[in-house]
Write a protein that holds these residues in place. Structure first.
Motif, PDB file in Angstrom:
ATOM      1  N   LEU A   1     -49.598  31.340   9.496  1.00 29.98           N
ATOM      2  CA  LEU A   1     -48.329  31.951   9.875  1.00 29.98           C
ATOM      3  C   LEU A   1     -47.226  30.923  10.104  1.00 29.98           C
ATOM      4  O   LEU A   1     -46.047  31.284  10.146  1.00 29.98           O
ATOM      5  N   LEU A   2     -47.595  29.671  10.287  1.00 25.80           N
ATOM      6  CA  LEU A   2     -46.581  28.648  10.520  1.00 25.80           C
ATOM      7  C   LEU A   2     -45.804  28.377   9.239  1.00 25.80           C
ATOM      8  O   LEU A   2     -46.371  28.391   8.139  1.00 25.80           O
ATOM      9  N   PRO A   3     -44.487  28.127   9.323  1.00 25.94           N
ATOM     10  CA  PRO A   3     -43.698  27.841   8.118  1.00 25.94           C
ATOM     11  C   PRO A   3     -44.112  26.517   7.502  1.00 25.94           C
ATOM     12  O   PRO A   3     -44.570  25.594   8.182  1.00 25.94           O
ATOM     13  N   ALA A   4     -43.950  26.421   6.184  1.00 22.30           N
ATOM     14  CA  ALA A   4     -44.346  25.203   5.469  1.00 22.30           C
ATOM     15  C   ALA A   4     -43.467  24.020   5.850  1.00 22.30           C
ATOM     16  O   ALA A   4     -43.909  22.883   5.888  1.00 22.30           O
TER      17      ALA A   4
ATOM     18  N   SER B   1     -39.490  22.824   8.045  1.00 21.35           N
ATOM     19  CA  SER B   1     -38.513  23.211   9.064  1.00 21.35           C
ATOM     20  C   SER B   1     -37.372  23.973   8.409  1.00 21.35           C
ATOM     21  O   SER B   1     -36.735  23.466   7.467  1.00 21.35           O
ATOM     22  N   PRO B   2     -37.086  25.195   8.849  1.00 23.71           N
ATOM     23  CA  PRO B   2     -35.987  25.965   8.252  1.00 23.71           C
ATOM     24  C   PRO B   2     -34.645  25.347   8.617  1.00 23.71           C
ATOM     25  O   PRO B   2     -34.518  24.660   9.641  1.00 23.71           O
TER      26      PRO B   2
ATOM     27  N   THR C   1     -46.259  32.408  16.327  1.00 23.26           N
ATOM     28  CA  THR C   1     -45.336  31.360  15.923  1.00 23.26           C
ATOM     29  C   THR C   1     -44.156  31.410  16.850  1.00 23.26           C
ATOM     30  O   THR C   1     -44.173  32.070  17.888  1.00 23.26           O
ATOM     31  N   THR C   2     -43.096  30.714  16.485  1.00 21.84           N
ATOM     32  CA  THR C   2     -41.889  30.718  17.304  1.00 21.84           C
ATOM     33  C   THR C   2     -41.300  32.120  17.347  1.00 21.84           C
ATOM     34  O   THR C   2     -41.263  32.829  16.348  1.00 21.84           O
TER      35      THR C   2
END
Length: 346
Positions: A305-308, A310-311, A334-335
């Motif tokens: 579930l963590l993003p690949a 940093s957005p 996640t956040t």
């Protein structure tokens, strides 16, 4: 009818005042491992291989032969067993002594209670295995070890045995007798993965789901075939039990207990106690395995579930919006962000 094994009764031996055996009950045969044909006519200390018991036994028999009952502890096995000696009058006018030995595990309930208190206090698999051997060694056995199927640790639900009937297991915990060589800890290391051929009592224990009793010579032969080593002192462990660990209808592994020369071999009362201990231990091992599996699943889900990367951050920031990362102790998540509610314009 109860499914539980009958509680073992006391073992009774009829003796002459000089210590010769004239009567041998079935309880004595189960307890001491000798049938009546072998026992009758022999001296009790010599039959049991306990020469040190000759003098205190003679004193007890002398008291009983004088017409007074005697009760105490005699070194007939291990650190001693509780014995009662009572005088008996024979038909020919001679005096005999009825020696009654309480089974070594007449107090097995206390051991089971301790096992209930100590085993399963944690969901850590290795610690659970260590708790099992800590409860049983040295009270029940001189040495013990816990083995769990390697497939189970890999979250594989395949059958317990391989296609050829062999067993692939990992040693999770081991305890030795105090007088065993210290280098045995290197010969039987924790976390070692072992493949036991189908002809060994360890593999048979898993495939049949039944307790297997064998001697130190079999253990020595198995070790020599696997490693090419012969360990000094291993043949002193003359009575061994491989006890299957089963829970929810499937095999988890097995426990091995051994007793050294000079201690009574495992009898019917001991195997019944070992089966009860194994049942409780298997439940705790199964719970630890389930927790380990669910924790792995949760960790994998969290990582997915963590993003690949940093957005990109927006150029503006709402003074009323808050963002917090998931706690490190959380199994998933996640956040998350909390934004102020917006009012619709009419």
């Amino acid at each position: 009818m109860s499914d539980h094994p009958a509680r073992p009764g006391p073992a009774t031996v009829l003796l002459t005042p000089d210590g010769r055996i004239t009567g041998w009950s079935e309880g004595a045969a189960r307890l001491f491992g000798h049938d009546a044909a072998t026992a009758v006519g022999a001296a009790l200390p010599a039959l049991l291989g306990r020469p040190g018991a000759a003098e205190p036994l003679a004193a007890a028999l002398k008291t009983a032969a004088s017409g007074r009952s005697w009760a105490g502890v005699l070194p007939l096995a291990g650190a001693g067993v509780s014995v009662a000696c009572d005088p008996m009058a024979c038909e020919d006018g001679a005096t005999a002594v009825a020696l009654t030995v309480s089974p070594p595990w007449a107090g097995g309930l206390e051991l089971l209670n301790e096992a209930g208190r100590r085993i399963g206090s944690t969901l850590d698999l290795h610690r659970t295995a260590r708790e099992i051997v800590a409860v049983t060694v040295p009270r029940f056995a001189d040495a013990g070890a816990i083995y769990v199927l390697e497939r189970l640790l890999a979250d594989d639900d395949q059958p317990a045995a391989e296609a050829d009937g062999s067993a692939v297991v990992r040693r999770l915990a081991v305890a030795f007798a105090e007088d065993d060589p210290r280098e045995w800890s290197r010969a039987f290391p924790v976390n070692e993965v072992i493949v036991y051929p189908p002809s060994t009592p360890y593999a048979r224990c898993l495939t049949t789901g039944e307790m297997t009793e064998f001697g130190g010579d079999t253990a020595q032969e198995t070790l020599a075939r696997q490693t090419g080593r012969v360990l000094d002192g291993l043949l002193d462990h003359v009575s061994l039990l491989a006890v299957p660990l089963w829970a929810r209808g499937r095999a988890l592994g097995f426990a091995v207990f051994s007793r050294k020369r000079g201690r009574l071999p495992f009898a019917a009362a001991d195997t019944a106690l070992a089966a009860e201990l194994a049942g409780r231990a298997a439940t705790c091992v199964d719970n630890a395995c389930l927790y380990r599996r669910e924790h792995r699943t949760a960790t994998t889900l969290k990582a997915g579930l963590l993003p690949a990367g940093s957005p990109p951050r927006p150029a503006w920031r709402s003074p009323t919006a808050t963002c917090r990362p998931a706690a490190a102790s959380a199994a998933t998540g996640t956040t998350w962000c909390r934004c102020p509610a917006t009012r619709s314009r009419s």
